[in-house]
Design a protein around this motif. Sequence first.
Motif, PDB file in Angstrom:
ATOM      1  N   ASN A 190      15.810  -7.563  -4.237  1.00 55.91           N
ATOM      2  CA  ASN A 190      16.087  -6.257  -3.642  1.00 55.91           C
ATOM      3  C   ASN A 190      17.297  -5.668  -4.355  1.00 55.91           C
ATOM      4  O   ASN A 190      18.421  -6.134  -4.192  1.00 55.91           O
ATOM      5  N   GLY A 191      17.024  -4.641  -5.202  1.00 57.50           N
ATOM      6  CA  GLY A 191      18.120  -4.039  -5.949  1.00 57.50           C
ATOM      7  C   GLY A 191      17.725  -3.808  -7.399  1.00 57.50           C
ATOM      8  O   GLY A 191      16.544  -3.769  -7.748  1.00 57.50           O
ATOM      9  N   LYS A 192      18.719  -3.674  -8.259  1.00 48.84           N
ATOM     10  CA  LYS A 192      18.500  -3.297  -9.652  1.00 48.84           C
ATOM     11  C   LYS A 192      18.843  -4.435 -10.597  1.00 48.84           C
ATOM     12  O   LYS A 192      19.883  -5.079 -10.471  1.00 48.84           O
ATOM     13  N   MET A 213      11.127  -3.015  -1.110  1.00 47.90           N
ATOM     14  CA  MET A 213       9.962  -3.213  -0.254  1.00 47.90           C
ATOM     15  C   MET A 213       9.398  -1.855   0.154  1.00 47.90           C
ATOM     16  O   MET A 213      10.146  -0.941   0.491  1.00 47.90           O
ATOM     17  N   LEU A 214       8.074  -1.716   0.126  1.00 49.25           N
ATOM     18  CA  LEU A 214       7.404  -0.489   0.522  1.00 49.25           C
ATOM     19  C   LEU A 214       6.244  -0.853   1.437  1.00 49.25           C
ATOM     20  O   LEU A 214       5.304  -1.532   1.020  1.00 49.25           O
ATOM     21  N   VAL A 252       8.182  -3.098  -7.673  1.00 47.34           N
ATOM     22  CA  VAL A 252       9.158  -2.995  -8.745  1.00 47.34           C
ATOM     23  C   VAL A 252       8.781  -1.794  -9.601  1.00 47.34           C
ATOM     24  O   VAL A 252       7.599  -1.543  -9.858  1.00 47.34           O
ATOM     25  N   ARG A 253       9.783  -1.018 -10.015  1.00 45.71           N
ATOM     26  CA  ARG A 253       9.500   0.137 -10.866  1.00 45.71           C
ATOM     27  C   ARG A 253      10.530   0.212 -11.986  1.00 45.71           C
ATOM     28  O   ARG A 253      11.659  -0.289 -11.868  1.00 45.71           O
ATOM     29  N   VAL A 282      -1.624  -1.011   3.202  1.00 45.00           N
ATOM     30  CA  VAL A 282      -0.254  -0.731   2.752  1.00 45.00           C
ATOM     31  C   VAL A 282      -0.063   0.764   2.529  1.00 45.00           C
ATOM     32  O   VAL A 282       1.022   1.202   2.146  1.00 45.00           O
ATOM     33  N   HIS A 283      -1.117   1.546   2.755  1.00 47.62           N
ATOM     34  CA  HIS A 283      -1.047   2.994   2.553  1.00 47.62           C
ATOM     35  C   HIS A 283      -0.717   3.716   3.853  1.00 47.62           C
ATOM     36  O   HIS A 283      -0.868   3.158   4.944  1.00 47.62           O
TER      37      HIS A 283
END
Length: 277
Positions: free
Chosen positions: A13-15, A23-24, A30-31, A76-77
Amino acid sequence: MAIASNGPQGHLNGKVGNLVFYMLNGQPVVRLIGRKGKPSTLQLANYQEMAVTTKLLSKMGGFIKLGYGLQARGTVHNAHNLATSYHKKQALTGVYPNISIDYSKVKVSQGQMPETAGLRIEKLAGGLEISWDPTATHDLQHNDSVMVMICCPESGKDREYLNIARRSEGKCFIPMYEDVLNQQIEPYIAFISADGERVSDSVYLGNLNGAGKTQTEKQQEEKYKQVKTRLDQLESSYLGQLKENHGLRSNTKAFKYLEKEYRTLQKQLEHLPGKPG
């Protein structure tokens, strides 16, 4: 810095570098982040598709929540994700940079409830009357709620009516101001059960008043109007000075500038799109 809150094998969680972990809807995501280069034509087309879709759905929040909410359960949508995906893939027409909405393919609701028979829309003084067959069967209930979506592309005064009537009533009336009533109207209707557990596909009731002017056409008309207004102002001054000088052109610098701008705008207006009528 990213944190592994669930241990070294858990989701971060983080960069980390140019990656962001988060989390989504209960799912690890991850992006990639970083500076973008010059977009390709395909990317520009994708941007416009998303912009056009987002604008369409921006005033349908309540309708989309009910119309796609059942589909989103257990996934998840969310409802808006599903509606965006459908319309971006199925309800657009044209190619970049002229992508627009195909209103006949818009679906503001998707579900398993059977379609209602006898759907009809009529333009009356002061508004729209929508009617349907109120007969209920074992699949359709008298107390089903009626949902109506009215899209007004020209004015942007889209309205959603989430509980405008019951199925048993057989019709509903939507009051509208005369100016909006005579513009392009794209209407939709759907039905939802009283407990919210069943919903129908929305039905497109057909275009009223024809296709309105596109944003490009409106911009062209506005540009033409601005140039025409400026030309009229110059013409009055230009012809006035010629008259004062008995039809002869003055040799002053001010007159030469006036004449040059006047002639330039005259030529520009001849080839400028957006002329009324």
